[in-house]
Design an enzyme around this catalytic site. Structure first.
Site, PDB file in Angstrom:
ATOM      1  N   GLY A   1       0.768  -1.242   0.000  1.00 43.14           N
ATOM      2  CA  GLY A   1       0.000   0.000   0.000  1.00 43.14           C
ATOM      3  C   GLY A   1       0.798   1.292   0.000  1.00 43.14           C
ATOM      4  O   GLY A   1       1.736   1.467  -0.769  1.00 43.14           O
ATOM      5  N   PHE A   2       0.404   2.197   0.894  1.00 43.22           N
ATOM      6  CA  PHE A   2       1.023   3.534   0.938  1.00 43.22           C
ATOM      7  C   PHE A   2       2.540   3.430   1.120  1.00 43.22           C
ATOM      8  O   PHE A   2       3.297   4.150   0.468  1.00 43.22           O
ATOM      9  CB  PHE A   2       0.523   4.367   2.126  1.00 43.22           C
ATOM     10  CG  PHE A   2      -0.949   4.636   2.208  1.00 43.22           C
ATOM     11  CD1 PHE A   2      -1.842   4.175   1.256  1.00 43.22           C
ATOM     12  CD2 PHE A   2      -1.463   5.383   3.268  1.00 43.22           C
ATOM     13  CE1 PHE A   2      -3.200   4.440   1.366  1.00 43.22           C
ATOM     14  CE2 PHE A   2      -2.812   5.649   3.377  1.00 43.22           C
ATOM     15  CZ  PHE A   2      -3.679   5.171   2.443  1.00 43.22           C
TER      16      PHE A   2
ATOM     17  N   TYR B   1     -10.841   1.767  15.496  1.00 40.30           N
ATOM     18  CA  TYR B   1      -9.984   2.243  14.397  1.00 40.30           C
ATOM     19  C   TYR B   1     -10.035   3.771  14.320  1.00 40.30           C
ATOM     20  O   TYR B   1      -8.999   4.446  14.303  1.00 40.30           O
ATOM     21  CB  TYR B   1     -10.409   1.621  13.054  1.00 40.30           C
ATOM     22  CG  TYR B   1      -9.561   2.146  11.913  1.00 40.30           C
ATOM     23  CD1 TYR B   1      -8.220   1.797  11.814  1.00 40.30           C
ATOM     24  CD2 TYR B   1     -10.092   3.025  10.966  1.00 40.30           C
ATOM     25  CE1 TYR B   1      -7.412   2.306  10.797  1.00 40.30           C
ATOM     26  CE2 TYR B   1      -9.303   3.537   9.941  1.00 40.30           C
ATOM     27  CZ  TYR B   1      -7.961   3.168   9.864  1.00 40.30           C
ATOM     28  OH  TYR B   1      -7.175   3.674   8.860  1.00 40.30           O
TER      29      TYR B   1
ATOM     30  N   PRO C   1      -6.343  10.451   4.777  1.00 40.42           N
ATOM     31  CA  PRO C   1      -6.994  10.001   3.545  1.00 40.42           C
ATOM     32  C   PRO C   1      -8.363   9.377   3.786  1.00 40.42           C
ATOM     33  O   PRO C   1      -8.641   8.837   4.859  1.00 40.42           O
ATOM     34  CB  PRO C   1      -6.040   8.934   2.987  1.00 40.42           C
ATOM     35  CG  PRO C   1      -4.814   8.976   3.844  1.00 40.42           C
ATOM     36  CD  PRO C   1      -5.246   9.551   5.156  1.00 40.42           C
TER      37      PRO C   1
END
Ligand code: NDP
Ligand code: 8X3
Length: 259
Positions: free
Chosen positions: A21-22, A157, A187
Protein backbone atom coordinates in the site's frame (compact mmCIF):
# COMPACT_ATOMS: atom_id res chain seq x y z
CA UNK A 1 14.77 32.89 3.57
CA UNK A 2 14.86 30.37 0.74
CA UNK A 3 11.69 29.80 -1.23
CA UNK A 4 13.16 26.82 -3.05
CA UNK A 5 11.53 23.42 -2.85
CA UNK A 6 13.67 20.94 -0.89
CA UNK A 7 15.92 18.76 -3.01
CA UNK A 8 14.63 15.17 -2.62
CA UNK A 9 18.24 14.01 -2.90
CA UNK A 10 18.84 15.61 0.52
CA UNK A 11 16.14 13.49 2.14
CA UNK A 12 16.67 10.30 4.14
CA UNK A 13 13.24 8.77 4.62
CA UNK A 14 12.12 6.14 7.12
CA UNK A 15 8.87 4.51 6.04
CA UNK A 16 7.23 1.92 8.26
CA UNK A 17 4.93 -0.58 6.59
CA UNK A 18 6.79 -0.56 3.27
CA UNK A 19 5.59 -4.05 2.34
CA UNK A 20 2.27 -2.90 0.91
CA UNK A 21 0.00 0.00 0.00
CA UNK A 22 1.02 3.53 0.94
CA UNK A 23 4.37 2.52 2.43
CA UNK A 24 5.50 0.71 -0.68
CA UNK A 25 4.38 3.63 -2.87
CA UNK A 26 6.09 6.17 -0.58
CA UNK A 27 9.36 4.18 -0.80
CA UNK A 28 9.12 4.12 -4.61
CA UNK A 29 8.23 7.82 -4.91
CA UNK A 30 11.12 9.08 -2.78
CA UNK A 31 13.70 6.56 -4.03
CA UNK A 32 12.72 7.40 -7.61
CA UNK A 33 13.45 11.07 -6.89
CA UNK A 34 16.91 10.35 -5.47
CA UNK A 35 16.17 10.14 -1.72
CA UNK A 36 17.63 7.41 0.45
CA UNK A 37 14.86 5.30 1.94
CA UNK A 38 14.71 2.92 4.90
CA UNK A 39 11.73 0.60 4.42
CA UNK A 40 10.47 -1.64 7.22
CA UNK A 41 7.74 -4.19 7.83
CA UNK A 42 7.20 -7.74 9.04
CA UNK A 43 6.96 -9.51 5.66
CA UNK A 44 10.60 -9.70 4.77
CA UNK A 45 10.13 -11.40 1.38
CA UNK A 46 8.18 -8.35 0.20
CA UNK A 47 10.91 -6.04 1.46
CA UNK A 48 13.48 -8.07 -0.46
CA UNK A 49 11.41 -7.77 -3.63
CA UNK A 50 11.25 -4.01 -3.21
CA UNK A 51 14.99 -3.93 -2.56
CA UNK A 52 15.59 -5.83 -5.81
CA UNK A 53 13.56 -3.14 -7.60
CA UNK A 54 14.96 -0.01 -5.92
CA UNK A 55 18.56 -1.14 -5.32
CA UNK A 56 21.02 1.04 -3.40
CA UNK A 57 18.41 3.73 -2.72
CA UNK A 58 16.65 1.38 -0.29
CA UNK A 59 17.74 -0.13 2.99
CA UNK A 60 15.33 -2.73 4.37
CA UNK A 61 14.75 -4.06 7.85
CA UNK A 62 12.33 -6.66 9.14
CA UNK A 63 10.62 -4.89 11.98
CA UNK A 64 7.45 -4.83 14.05
CA UNK A 65 6.49 -1.29 15.05
CA UNK A 66 5.03 -2.52 18.33
CA UNK A 67 8.54 -3.29 19.62
CA UNK A 68 9.99 0.00 20.86
CA UNK A 69 13.41 -1.39 21.82
CA UNK A 70 13.80 -2.88 18.34
CA UNK A 71 12.84 0.48 16.83
CA UNK A 72 15.53 2.30 18.82
CA UNK A 73 18.08 -0.36 17.82
CA UNK A 74 17.06 -0.08 14.18
CA UNK A 75 17.46 3.70 14.12
CA UNK A 76 20.78 3.64 16.01
CA UNK A 77 22.19 0.85 13.84
CA UNK A 78 21.48 2.27 10.39
CA UNK A 79 24.40 2.03 7.94
CA UNK A 80 26.14 5.24 6.92
CA UNK A 81 24.20 6.42 3.86
CA UNK A 82 20.93 5.92 5.75
CA UNK A 83 21.88 7.62 9.00
CA UNK A 84 20.49 11.08 9.50
CA UNK A 85 16.83 10.34 8.85
CA UNK A 86 15.04 13.61 8.14
CA UNK A 87 11.64 12.36 6.98
CA UNK A 88 9.59 9.83 8.95
CA UNK A 89 6.50 8.36 7.37
CA UNK A 90 5.00 6.58 10.41
CA UNK A 91 2.65 4.70 8.16
CA UNK A 92 2.31 1.13 9.50
CA UNK A 93 -1.21 0.53 10.69
CA UNK A 94 -4.39 -1.41 10.22
CA UNK A 95 -8.10 -1.74 10.81
CA UNK A 96 -9.54 -5.02 12.03
CA UNK A 97 -13.26 -5.63 11.70
CA UNK A 98 -16.20 -3.34 11.15
CA UNK A 99 -18.59 -4.76 13.70
CA UNK A 100 -20.71 -3.11 16.37
CA UNK A 101 -18.73 -2.39 19.52
CA UNK A 102 -20.64 -4.85 21.72
CA UNK A 103 -19.69 -7.87 19.60
CA UNK A 104 -16.11 -7.25 18.47
CA UNK A 105 -13.15 -9.37 19.43
CA UNK A 106 -11.24 -7.46 22.12
CA UNK A 107 -7.96 -8.72 20.63
CA UNK A 108 -8.76 -6.83 17.41
CA UNK A 109 -9.09 -3.63 19.42
CA UNK A 110 -5.87 -4.39 21.26
CA UNK A 111 -3.98 -5.02 18.01
CA UNK A 112 -5.18 -1.74 16.49
CA UNK A 113 -4.23 0.21 19.61
CA UNK A 114 -0.84 -1.53 19.86
CA UNK A 115 -0.05 -0.87 16.19
CA UNK A 116 -1.73 2.44 15.33
CA UNK A 117 -1.04 4.16 18.65
CA UNK A 118 1.83 2.44 20.50
CA UNK A 119 3.68 1.56 17.29
CA UNK A 120 3.14 5.05 15.90
CA UNK A 121 4.41 6.92 18.97
CA UNK A 122 7.32 4.49 19.28
CA UNK A 123 8.46 5.29 15.74
CA UNK A 124 8.20 9.00 16.44
CA UNK A 125 9.94 8.82 19.82
CA UNK A 126 12.84 6.78 18.43
CA UNK A 127 13.50 9.13 15.52
CA UNK A 128 12.85 12.58 17.06
CA UNK A 129 16.11 13.04 19.05
CA UNK A 130 18.26 12.75 15.91
CA UNK A 131 16.09 15.14 13.93
CA UNK A 132 16.00 17.69 16.75
CA UNK A 133 19.77 17.41 17.21
CA UNK A 134 20.41 17.91 13.49
CA UNK A 135 17.86 20.71 13.37
CA UNK A 136 15.98 19.24 10.43
CA UNK A 137 13.12 16.82 10.12
CA UNK A 138 9.59 16.04 9.06
CA UNK A 139 7.20 13.60 10.75
CA UNK A 140 4.19 12.28 8.87
CA UNK A 141 1.34 10.67 10.80
CA UNK A 142 -1.03 8.51 8.78
CA UNK A 143 -4.36 9.56 10.16
CA UNK A 144 -7.62 9.01 8.34
CA UNK A 145 -10.98 10.58 7.68
CA UNK A 146 -12.05 7.93 10.22
CA UNK A 147 -10.30 10.07 12.84
CA UNK A 148 -12.39 13.07 11.82
CA UNK A 149 -15.83 11.59 11.13
CA UNK A 150 -17.42 8.67 13.00
CA UNK A 151 -19.04 5.81 11.10
CA UNK A 152 -20.71 2.60 12.29
CA UNK A 153 -18.09 -0.02 13.18
CA UNK A 154 -15.31 2.57 13.06
CA UNK A 155 -15.10 2.54 16.88
CA UNK A 156 -11.50 1.72 17.84
CA UNK A 157 -9.98 2.24 14.40
CA UNK A 158 -11.41 5.78 14.24
CA UNK A 159 -10.29 6.35 17.82
CA UNK A 160 -6.70 5.44 16.97
CA UNK A 161 -6.70 7.82 14.01
CA UNK A 162 -8.15 10.64 16.13
CA UNK A 163 -5.21 10.00 18.45
CA UNK A 164 -2.76 10.29 15.54
CA UNK A 165 -4.30 13.62 14.55
CA UNK A 166 -4.20 15.15 18.02
CA UNK A 167 -0.71 13.79 18.70
CA UNK A 168 0.56 15.37 15.48
CA UNK A 169 -0.95 18.74 16.38
CA UNK A 170 0.60 18.63 19.87
CA UNK A 171 3.92 17.51 18.40
CA UNK A 172 3.85 20.62 16.20
CA UNK A 173 3.71 22.64 19.40
CA UNK A 174 6.66 20.71 20.88
CA UNK A 175 8.71 21.15 17.71
CA UNK A 176 8.30 24.91 17.51
CA UNK A 177 11.71 26.47 16.94
CA UNK A 178 13.37 23.10 16.25
CA UNK A 179 12.88 23.02 12.50
CA UNK A 180 11.05 19.71 12.60
CA UNK A 181 7.82 19.74 10.61
CA UNK A 182 4.79 17.62 11.46
CA UNK A 183 1.97 16.69 9.10
CA UNK A 184 -1.08 14.52 9.64
CA UNK A 185 -2.26 13.00 6.37
CA UNK A 186 -5.95 12.10 6.55
CA UNK A 187 -6.99 10.00 3.55
CA UNK A 188 -10.42 8.66 2.69
CA UNK A 189 -10.87 5.48 0.63
CA UNK A 190 -7.67 4.19 -0.94
CA UNK A 191 -7.48 0.85 -2.72
CA UNK A 192 -4.69 -1.08 -0.99
CA UNK A 193 -4.68 -4.24 1.10
CA UNK A 194 -6.33 -2.19 3.87
CA UNK A 195 -9.82 -3.70 3.42
CA UNK A 196 -8.43 -7.21 2.87
CA UNK A 197 -6.77 -6.90 6.28
CA UNK A 198 -9.88 -5.33 7.83
CA UNK A 199 -12.01 -8.25 6.61
CA UNK A 200 -9.33 -10.83 7.51
CA UNK A 201 -8.64 -12.07 4.01
CA UNK A 202 -12.24 -12.08 2.70
CA UNK A 203 -11.58 -10.88 -0.85
CA UNK A 204 -15.27 -10.51 -1.70
CA UNK A 205 -16.00 -8.18 1.23
CA UNK A 206 -12.79 -6.24 0.56
CA UNK A 207 -13.48 -5.65 -3.13
CA UNK A 208 -17.11 -4.64 -2.37
CA UNK A 209 -15.75 -1.59 -0.54
CA UNK A 210 -14.41 -0.17 -3.81
CA UNK A 211 -17.13 -1.59 -6.08
CA UNK A 212 -18.32 0.69 -8.89
CA UNK A 213 -16.51 3.77 -7.56
CA UNK A 214 -13.07 5.19 -8.16
CA UNK A 215 -11.02 5.15 -4.98
CA UNK A 216 -7.66 6.79 -4.59
CA UNK A 217 -4.47 4.85 -5.19
CA UNK A 218 -1.50 4.40 -2.88
CA UNK A 219 0.44 6.49 -5.41
CA UNK A 220 -1.98 9.42 -4.87
CA UNK A 221 -1.16 9.37 -1.16
CA UNK A 222 2.58 8.98 -1.79
CA UNK A 223 2.49 12.00 -4.12
CA UNK A 224 0.72 14.06 -1.45
CA UNK A 225 3.38 13.16 1.11
CA UNK A 226 6.18 13.83 -1.37
CA UNK A 227 4.74 17.27 -2.06
CA UNK A 228 4.46 18.15 1.65
CA UNK A 229 8.01 16.87 2.30
CA UNK A 230 9.59 18.87 -0.50
CA UNK A 231 7.85 22.19 0.18
CA UNK A 232 10.25 24.95 1.26
CA UNK A 233 11.47 24.32 4.83
CA UNK A 234 9.54 27.28 6.27
CA UNK A 235 6.18 25.81 5.17
CA UNK A 236 4.38 23.27 7.36
CA UNK A 237 1.17 21.55 6.27
CA UNK A 238 -0.46 20.71 9.61
CA UNK A 239 -3.29 18.48 8.42
CA UNK A 240 -4.21 17.35 4.96
CA UNK A 241 -7.52 15.61 4.38
CA UNK A 242 -7.79 13.94 0.98
CA UNK A 243 -10.68 11.93 -0.44
CA UNK A 244 -11.61 10.34 -3.73
CA UNK A 245 -13.92 12.57 -5.75
CA UNK A 246 -16.44 9.72 -5.50
CA UNK A 247 -16.58 9.89 -1.69
CA UNK A 248 -18.35 12.57 0.37
CA UNK A 249 -20.54 13.05 3.46
CA UNK A 250 -23.98 11.86 4.47
CA UNK A 251 -26.58 13.25 6.86
CA UNK A 252 -26.73 12.26 10.54
CA UNK A 253 -28.47 8.96 11.16
CA UNK A 254 -31.69 9.23 13.17
CA UNK A 255 -33.29 6.32 15.04
CA UNK A 256 -37.07 6.67 14.68
CA UNK A 257 -38.21 4.08 17.19
CA UNK A 258 -39.56 6.48 19.80
CA UNK A 259 -42.96 5.52 21.23
P1 NDP B 1 -1.91 -1.96 3.77
O1 NDP B 1 -2.61 -3.04 4.50
O2 NDP B 1 -1.79 -2.07 2.29
O3 NDP B 1 -0.46 -1.75 4.40
C1 NDP B 1 -0.28 -1.71 5.80
C2 NDP B 1 1.20 -1.78 6.12
O4 NDP B 1 1.35 -1.70 7.55
C3 NDP B 1 1.86 -3.05 5.66
O5 NDP B 1 3.09 -2.75 5.04
C4 NDP B 1 2.11 -3.83 6.95
O6 NDP B 1 3.33 -4.56 6.88
C5 NDP B 1 2.27 -2.68 7.95
N1 NDP B 1 2.05 -3.13 9.32
C6 NDP B 1 0.89 -3.50 9.91
N2 NDP B 1 1.13 -3.90 11.18
C7 NDP B 1 2.46 -3.76 11.38
C8 NDP B 1 3.33 -4.00 12.48
N3 NDP B 1 2.87 -4.47 13.66
N4 NDP B 1 4.65 -3.74 12.35
C9 NDP B 1 5.14 -3.27 11.18
N5 NDP B 1 4.38 -3.03 10.10
C10 NDP B 1 3.06 -3.27 10.21
O7 NDP B 1 -2.69 -0.62 4.17
P2 NDP B 1 -2.51 0.91 3.68
O8 NDP B 1 -1.27 1.10 2.92
O9 NDP B 1 -3.78 1.34 3.08
O10 NDP B 1 -2.42 1.62 5.09
C11 NDP B 1 -1.28 2.35 5.52
C12 NDP B 1 -1.72 3.31 6.62
O11 NDP B 1 -2.66 4.24 6.10
C13 NDP B 1 -2.39 2.65 7.82
O12 NDP B 1 -1.98 3.31 8.99
C14 NDP B 1 -3.89 2.87 7.57
O13 NDP B 1 -4.63 2.90 8.73
C15 NDP B 1 -3.84 4.25 6.90
N6 NDP B 1 -4.97 4.60 6.06
C16 NDP B 1 -5.40 3.78 5.04
C17 NDP B 1 -6.47 4.19 4.25
C18 NDP B 1 -7.02 3.34 3.15
O14 NDP B 1 -8.19 3.54 2.75
N7 NDP B 1 -6.28 2.41 2.57
C19 NDP B 1 -7.13 5.48 4.45
C20 NDP B 1 -6.59 6.26 5.55
C21 NDP B 1 -5.54 5.84 6.29
P3 NDP B 1 3.54 -6.06 7.40
O15 NDP B 1 2.19 -6.71 7.48
O16 NDP B 1 4.45 -6.67 6.37
O17 NDP B 1 4.21 -5.87 8.72
C1 8X3 C 1 -9.33 4.20 6.07
C2 8X3 C 1 -10.45 4.99 5.49
O1 8X3 C 1 -12.95 5.41 5.59
O2 8X3 C 1 -12.18 3.09 5.47
O3 8X3 C 1 -8.74 4.89 7.11
O4 8X3 C 1 -11.92 4.34 7.50
S1 8X3 C 1 -11.93 4.43 6.06
Amino acid sequence: MSYAMLDPKSLVVLVTGATSGFGEAIARRFAGAGSRVVGTGRRVERLEKLKAELGDALHIAEHDVRDYDATVKLVEGLPEPFKGINVVAANAGLALGLGPAETVDIDDWRTMIDTNITGFVSTVRATLPGMVERGQGHVFGLGSVAGDYPYPGGNTYGGTKAFVKQFCLALRADMLGKNVRVTNIEPGMVETEFSLVRFKGDEGKASNVYDNMRGMSAEDVAETIFWCATLPAHVNINRLQVMPTDQAFSPFAVHRGAS
